[in-house]
Design an enzyme around this catalytic site. Structure first.
Site: not given
Ligand SMILES: NC(=O)c1ccc[n+]([C@@H]2O[C@H](COP(=O)([O-])OP(=O)(O)OC[C@H]3O[C@@H](n4cnc5c(N)ncnc54)[C@H](O)[C@@H]3O)[C@@H](O)[C@H]2O)c1
Length: 351
Positions: A73, A177, A179-181
């Site tokens: 990391k 949540g 977001g992207h995922v």
């Molecule tokens: N992007 C990936 O490929 C990936 C891979 C493995 C793990 N993850 C994990 O998945 C999770 C989401 O990743 P992402 O890339 O979608 O992140 P992101 O930042 O694109 O989305 C996160 C979303 O959660 C919302 N949010 C934040 N705090 C919140 C809360 N307390 N209550 C409700 N909503 C809240 C934000 O407004 C945002 O829309 C993270 O924990 C990340 O570590 C992501």
């Protein structure tokens, strides 16, 4: 604290002046992989602690996913309380690229919280050891859709454990949540005919609820909604002892990293009969795709089959946990430990 890492570089970036940590936890199964986090911390020591913890987690994630890789990391410690300029960002990414290059290919970086494919292209100006550059720049692009695909496979496996059928139609999910995922998970669940409760701290996500015919509610209410499966897809630490006592779902399976507020929460979930898909099993789709496409040279279809095999892994863990009367967290850790103890020369997985 026991020092279990192979190497840790802590350096003030030559160009950016920012503290940068590159932690390589293990290369027992192959080159270490793990993303580059650009995040504000109260101190560089907090950033170091995060890099040590996250790189160890990547070792477990890769081993359990059957990848020929170990865990690493990068953390770029951003100054708390002010944003950085585009030039500072560019400089920090080049600093990261130089450190990764010095490691000579024992560690390959990629996107993580605070970075994306375009940043990987900048790191790629200094080192070839970088995943997930944009496809136009020769990489496998944004991992998020593949992470979502893996989570949906995990949700099918969870439904199989709960209902004896992996079908998603008519099942009730609460996704926290978007977001992207999380947005991709919600779209796939809606397309499969599931009943959805959606939530995000950001009210700008509300229209997605209307678009998908879902209930949109605030995060606290979504966490305790009466649903089949709660899907955490925001930040880590959602599953506190207090929340677990109030859950009204039958299972929890989602993308968020480090869902358990403390390790003992896994036992509380088990005592309540709530099945938990260990986070690093359910959310491995992104790294599986990157390694499959960029290291193993797989065609996209084969990468997708590898991601979908997350469902089989999870089904095995649910069965092992039930048979041995242990938590799924323990079953997953045991699986990772067994793979680390008996390295395989190539990645197992679907042909
Ligand atoms: N992007 C990936 O490929 C990936 C891979 C493995 C793990 N993850 C994990 O998945 C999770 C989401 O990743 P992402 O890339 O979608 O992140 P992101 O930042 O694109 O989305 C996160 C979303 O959660 C919302 N949010 C934040 N705090 C919140 C809360 N307390 N209550 C409700 N909503 C809240 C934000 O407004 C945002 O829309 C993270 O924990 C990340 O570590 C992501």
């Amino acid at each position: 604290m026991e020092f279990g890492h192979e190497s840790v570089v802590v350096r003030r970036g030559r160009r950016s002046g920012l503290p940068i940590v590159v932690a390589v936890h293990s290369t027992a199964l192959g080159r270490a992989v793990g993303g580059c986090r650009m995040w504000a911390y109260d101190s560089w020591e907090d950033g170091l602690r995060d890099a040590l913890r996250l790189s160890e987690g990547m070792t477990r994630k890769c081993a359990a996913a059957g990848l020929p890789n170990g865990g690493g990391k990068t953390v770029v410690v951003l100054p708390a309380g002010r944003s950085i300029t585009a030039d500072e960002r560019h400089a920090a990414l080049h600093d990261v690229g130089d450190i990764v290059a010095e490691l000579g290919g024992t560690y390959v970086t990629g996107p993580d919280a605070g970075t994306g494919p375009a940043d990987m292209a900048v790191i790629g100006e200094r080192t070839e050891h970088v995943f997930c550059r944009p496809e136009a720049a020769g990489g496998s692009g944004d991992p998020s859709p593949f992470t979502a695909l893996g989570v949906v496979a995990a949700l099918r496996s969870t439904c199989l454990a709960l209902f004896g059928s992996p079908a998603l139609a008519g099942r009730r999910f609460a996704v926290i949540g978007l977001g992207h995922v999380g947005e991709q998970i919600a779209r796939q669940l809606a397309a499969a005919g599931a009943e959805l409760t959606l939530s995000d701290a950001d009210p700008a996500k509300r229209p997605l609820g209307a678009e998908l015919g879902a209930v949109f509610t605030e995060p606290g209410a979504a966490a305790t909604a009466e649903v089949d499966v709660l899907v955490p897809a925001a930040l880590g630490g959602l599953l506190t002892r207090d929340l677990v006592a109030r859950l009204r779902c039958r299972a929890v399976a989602g993308a968020a990293n480090n869902q358990l507020a403390d390790p003992g929460v896994a036992e509380l979930l088990r005592e309540r009969g709530i099945r938990w898909a260990p986070d690093y099993i359910a959310n491995a789709g992104g790294v599986v795709n990157a390694v499959s496409r960029e290291v193993l040279g797989d065609e996209p279809e084969k990468a997708v089959r590898r991601i979908e095999s997350i469902a089989d892994t999870l089904t095995g863990l649910f069965e092992t946990a039930a048979r041995m009367e242990i938590t799924t967290a323990r079953a997953a850790d045991d699986l990772a430990r067994r793979r680390l103890a008996a390295p395989v020369p190539t990645a197992p997985g679907p042909a």
